[in-house]
Design an enzyme around this catalytic site. Structure first.
Site, short mmCIF file in Angstrom:
data_model
loop_
_atom_site.label_atom_id
_atom_site.label_comp_id
_atom_site.label_asym_id
_atom_site.label_seq_id
_atom_site.Cartn_x
_atom_site.Cartn_y
_atom_site.Cartn_z
N GLU B 222 0.84 -1.20 0.00
CA GLU B 222 0.00 0.00 0.00
C GLU B 222 0.88 1.25 0.00
OE1 GLU B 222 -4.09 -0.10 1.86
OE2 GLU B 222 -3.00 1.05 3.36
N ASN B 348 3.49 -13.17 13.38
CA ASN B 348 3.18 -14.60 13.54
C ASN B 348 4.48 -15.32 13.84
OD1 ASN B 348 0.52 -14.22 12.75
ND2 ASN B 348 0.59 -15.60 11.01
N SER B 403 -4.03 2.89 8.43
CA SER B 403 -3.15 2.06 9.24
C SER B 403 -2.48 2.94 10.29
CB SER B 403 -2.09 1.41 8.35
OG SER B 403 -2.71 0.59 7.38
N HIS B 422 -1.91 -6.09 16.12
CA HIS B 422 -1.21 -6.16 14.83
C HIS B 422 -1.99 -5.53 13.69
CE1 HIS B 422 -4.02 -9.17 13.51
NE2 HIS B 422 -3.30 -9.53 12.48
N LYS B 498 -3.26 -5.77 -4.33
CA LYS B 498 -3.77 -6.95 -3.62
C LYS B 498 -3.69 -8.18 -4.50
CE LYS B 498 -6.58 -7.85 -0.83
NZ LYS B 498 -5.50 -8.17 0.07
#
Lengths: 141, 499
Positions: B222, B348, B403, B422, B498
Site C-alpha cells: 500500500e 506470527n 493504518s 497487529h 492486492k
C-alpha cells in the site's frame, strides 16, 4: 451425489466449507471441488496439465487431509490452478487414493480467487451420518 | 451488558459466550480458570467494552483453550483486534516455560513470520499524485501478487538454503538491500538457530520460486500518506523518519509464502503423533504441540526459524523492487528519494525472550499469532537508533480506512510479554463479506475516494472490504489506554496492490 457449501460464520479470518458425498470417493471429490473453487473459478481454467497422484492413509479423515494438502502443495510448487479431479478410493487394511488432477499454469485470463495457505485441523471433522459422508474443513487464507 | 460493582469489578454478560468475564482494570478483562476445565492460567482480553461486546464467540473459546496448554505462564492474552482463527485466536499471545512448556504451530500460524514493513520517502502526495496510476502499475508489475505469483529471483536449492539460513543478510550480500536496512528490522532480519536440515524438500519446492511475492488474503502493498494532523507523537515520528506534510510512505504486509505454510503443515502432522508420545491433550487439534525441549519441538523451532528468515527475505526483496519502481517512475535513485526502511515487524512467530515471573528471570517461548512485539524505550533488543524512543510497531488496517504506526512501552514488557495489536481485526467472515459487496463495486468506491487499486482477484478484493474489519482507530486507542503502546501516526491509503 456430491455437494459442498461454504460456511458463513466459522473461523472468520479464513474460509470454511462442508463437503458431502454418498461414498468416500464422492466426499473426496466434493472437498476438492470446494478447495479448487476457492483458488480459482474452475470454469475459467483449461485442462492443459494433468498430474497423477497416489496416497495412502490409515483412515479416511487423514486421507482427505493429505489429499487436500497435496492440491495446495501443487498449486504453489507448479504455480497451477485446477479445473477438475478424478478420484478412486480403495479401502484395504488402510485407505488408498489414486487421483488425476487437471488444470493449467496461472494465466491472467483465469478468474483467480484466494491463495490458500493450508488445510487446518481446526474443527476438522469427517463423519458418516448413515446415508452420506460429511466433512468440515477450515482453509487458512 | 451487566455490572456487578459489589464484587469490586465490572462484569459483563456477553450474549455470545457463556463464560464469566470481569474487568480487572480499564479495558483489561479476565476469564478465570474456573470457566473451563483444564485452564492453567486465566485468560485476559484487552478491549474496550464496545470491542469486547462485538468480539465473535470463537475468541473466548480459543483464548481459554490456549490457557489450558502445558507450561503457560501468567495469562493467555488476546489483543483488541482479536478474532476467530484456528488454534490460537488471531491476536493471541502466550508465553511458555522454556523447560517445562510446549511449542505449538497453532500459536504461530501457517504463515510463519507474516509481518509488516514500512518504508519512508522524501516525496509528498502532491509530487506523487500526478504519477500515482503509473506508479501503482509499475509496482503491480514488479511485485507479483495472488495465486501462482512467481518472484523474479531464480534460485537453486543451495542458494535458497542460504537465504532461509541468513534471511536479510543474504539479500544485502546479493544486492537486494542496503547495509543500514538490517538495523531497522526486528532481529536484524536474521534469526540465529535456523536449521535447514529440518525443512522438507516439499517446503523448498513450494517456496523456492516465491521470494519477492505478496500472496493474497489480507496481504498487500500500500502507498500511504502521513498528514500533519494525523501525527500524534511528533518526536517519535521524526525519529522514525516521518515528517508529515502529506509525506508518502509504503507499507508491505506479507509472510513466508508457500515455504512457511509447508513447514507448518509438515509439523502439524509430526506434533499430532508427538502428543500421543508425550501424553499431551489439547482442546483443538490445531493446537497440536510438543514439549519445547523435545526433539520434535526443537526440530520445529529450527525449521520455523528458517521460515521466519524466508519471510524477512521476502519483504526485503519486495523492498528492493519497490525502490526500483520508484527509481523508474521518478527518475531518481531511491537513496536520494530517502527510501529508508522505518521498521519491519513479525506478527506470527515464536521467540525465546527473557521475562520476570514471580520475581525470577526466566527464558520463555513467547508465541505471537496476529500480535506484534512492542518493546519500550531502553530495551536492549531495540536497535540503537530507536532505543531511546522504543520499538516501532506497524499495524495495518483495512485497505479502505487506514493504518497506524505505534511505539512500544515498558508496560507492554511487564504486562503482555512485550506484545500488542497487529491490525484492525475482522468482524465478518470472508464468505459473508463477498455476499455483501462485489469486488468491482468496492474498487469503484475506493477509486472515488482517490485510492488506486490493482488487484489480481476481484473476489479476494471483496473479502477485504472495510466493512469486514473493526475500526483500527478504536483498536489503537484501546491499546494506548491500556498503556502497552503509544500512537505515533495514522497512515491514509492512496494506492493498494492486492493478490
Amino acid at each position: 451425489m456430491r455437494s459442498y457449501c461454504f460456511l458463513d460464520n466459522i473461523a472468520i479470518a479464513d474460509i470454511a466449507f462442508e463437503a458431502r458425498g454418498e461414498t468416500p470417493e464422492e466426499l473426496l471429490l466434493a472437498a476438492a471441488d470446494a478447495l479448487i473453487a476457492t483458488i480459482a473459478n474452475p470454469c475459467s481454467v483449461r485442462p492443459r496439465q494433468e498430474h497423477v497422484l497416489q496416497l495412502t492413509s490409515c483412515d479416511l479423515s487423514e486421507l482427505l487431509f493429505a489429499w487436500l494438502s497435496e492440491l495446495v502443495f501443487l498449486k504453489d510448487a507448479e504455480a497451477m490452478v485446477f479445473c477438475d479431479t478424478d478420484v478412486t478410493v480403495r479401502e484395504k487394511s488402510y485407505w488408498e487414493l489414486s487421483a488425476r488432477i487437471r488444470g493449467d499454469s496461472v494465466q491472467n485470463t483465469q478468474q483467480l480467487g484466494s491463495d490458500v495457505k493450508a488445510i487446518t485441523k481446526h474443527m476438522y471433522d469427517v463423519s458418516h451420518n448413515g446415508s452420506e459422508w460429511v466433512a468440515i474443513v477450515v482453509l487458512d487464507i | 451488558m451487566g455490572c456487578d460493582c459489589g464484587l469490586g469489578y465490572l462484569a459483563m454478560k456477553l450474549e455470545h459466550t457463556h463464560m464469566k468475564i470481569h474487568e480487572v482494570s480499564t479495558n483489561i478483562w479476565e476469564i478465570p480458570v474456573t470457566e473451563k476445565e483444564g485452564m492453567q492460567v486465566p485468560a485476559r482480553i484487552y478491549a474496550s467494552p464496545k470491542i469486547l461486546e462485538e468480539m465473535d464467540s470463537g475468541v473466548f473459546e480459543q483464548i481459554t483453550n490456549v490457557a489450558c496448554l502445558s507450561g503457560i505462564q501468567r495469562y493467555a492474552i488476546c489483543m483488541p483486534d482479536g478474532h476467530w482463527g484456528y488454534g490460537f485466536p488471531i491476536g493471541g499471545v502466550a508465553a511458555f516455560d522454556q523447560h517445562h512448556g510446549i511449542i505449538s504451530p497453532g500459536g504461530i500460524g501457517f504463515d510463519i513470520n507474516c509481518g509488516m514493513r514500512l518504508i519512508r520517502t522524501n516525496l509528498t502526495y502532491d509530487e506523487v499524485q500526478p504519477k500515482l496510476e503509473q506508479l501503482m502499475s509499475e509496482l503491480f508489475r514488479q511485485v507479483p501478487a495472488g495465486v501462482g505469483g512467481k518472484g523474479f529471483l531464480q534460485l537453486n536449492k543451495s542458494e535458497f538454503i542460504h537465504l532461509v539460513s541468513d534471511g536479510v543478510d543474504w539479500c544485502i550480500a546479493n544486492g537486494y538491500g542496503w547495509p543500514q536496512d538490517r538495523e531497522r528490522i526486528e532481529e536484524g532480519g536474521h534469526l540465529a538457530g535456523a536449521d535447514p536440515s529440518k525443512v522438507s524438500d516439499k517446503a523448498i519446492k513450494r517456496g523456492i520460486h516465491q521470494i519477492g511475492t505478496l500472496g493474497s488474503g489480507n496481504h498487500y502493498l500500500e502507498v500511504q500518506v502521513v498528514a500533519d494532523d494525523r501525527i500524534f507523537d511528533r518526536q517519535a515520528a521524526e525519529t522514525f523518519g516521518l515528517f508529515g506534510k502529506n509525506q508518502v510512505v509504503i507499507m508491505v504486509h506479507s509472510g513466508s509464502r508457500g515455504f512457511g505454510h509447508q513447514v507448518a503443515t509438515d509439523f502439524l502432522c509430526v506434533f499430532e503423533k508427538a502428543m500421543r508420545k508425550y501424553d499431551l491433550k489439547v482442546k483443538d487439534r490445531q493446537l497440536a504441540c510438543a514439549p519445547f525441549t523435545s526433539s520434535e519441538g526443537q526440530d520445529y523451532f529450527g525449521a520455523m526459524l528458517c521460515a521466519a528468515n524466508a519471510a524477512f527475505a521476502n519483504r526485503q526483496v519486495i523492498t528492493h523492487r519497490i525502490r526500483e519502481s520508484f527509481r523508474t517512475i521518478f527518475q531518481k535513485p531511491p537513496e536520494s528519494l530517502g527510501m529508508e526502511i522505518v521498521y519491519d515487524v513479525a506478527h506470527n512467530i515464536a521467540k525465546v525472550e527473557p521475562y520476570t515471573i514471580n520475581g525470577k528471570r526466566k527464558d520463555l517461548v513467547v508465541h505471537r499469532k496476529g500480535a506484534t512485539r512492542a518493546f519500550g524505550p531502553g530495551h536492549p533488543d531495540v536497535c540503537p537508533r530507536y532505543r531511546k524512543t522504543g520499538q516501532p510497531i506497524i499495524c495495518g488496517g483495512s485497505m479502505e480506512t487506514g493504518s497506524y504506526l505505534l511505539v512500544g512501552t515498558e508496560k507492554a514488557v511487564t504486562d503482555t510479554f512485550g506484545s500488542t495489536m497487529h491490525g484492525s481485526g475482522r468482524t465478518m467472515s470472508r464468505t459473508a463479506a463477498k455476499k455483501k459487496i462485489k469486488g468491482a463495486d468496492l474498487r469503484r468506491r475506493m477509486e472515488k475516494h482517490g485510492i488506486v487499486i490493482k488487484s489480481v482477484s476481484l473476489s479476494s478484493l471483496a473479502e477485504e472490504a472495510g466493512m469486514a474489519y473493526k475500526d483500527i482507530s478504536d483498536i489503537a486507542e484501546t491499546v494506548e489506554q491500556c498503556g502497552i503502546t503509544k500512537k505515533v501516526a495514522e497512515l491514509r491509503p492512496i494506492g493498494n496492490i492486492k493478490g
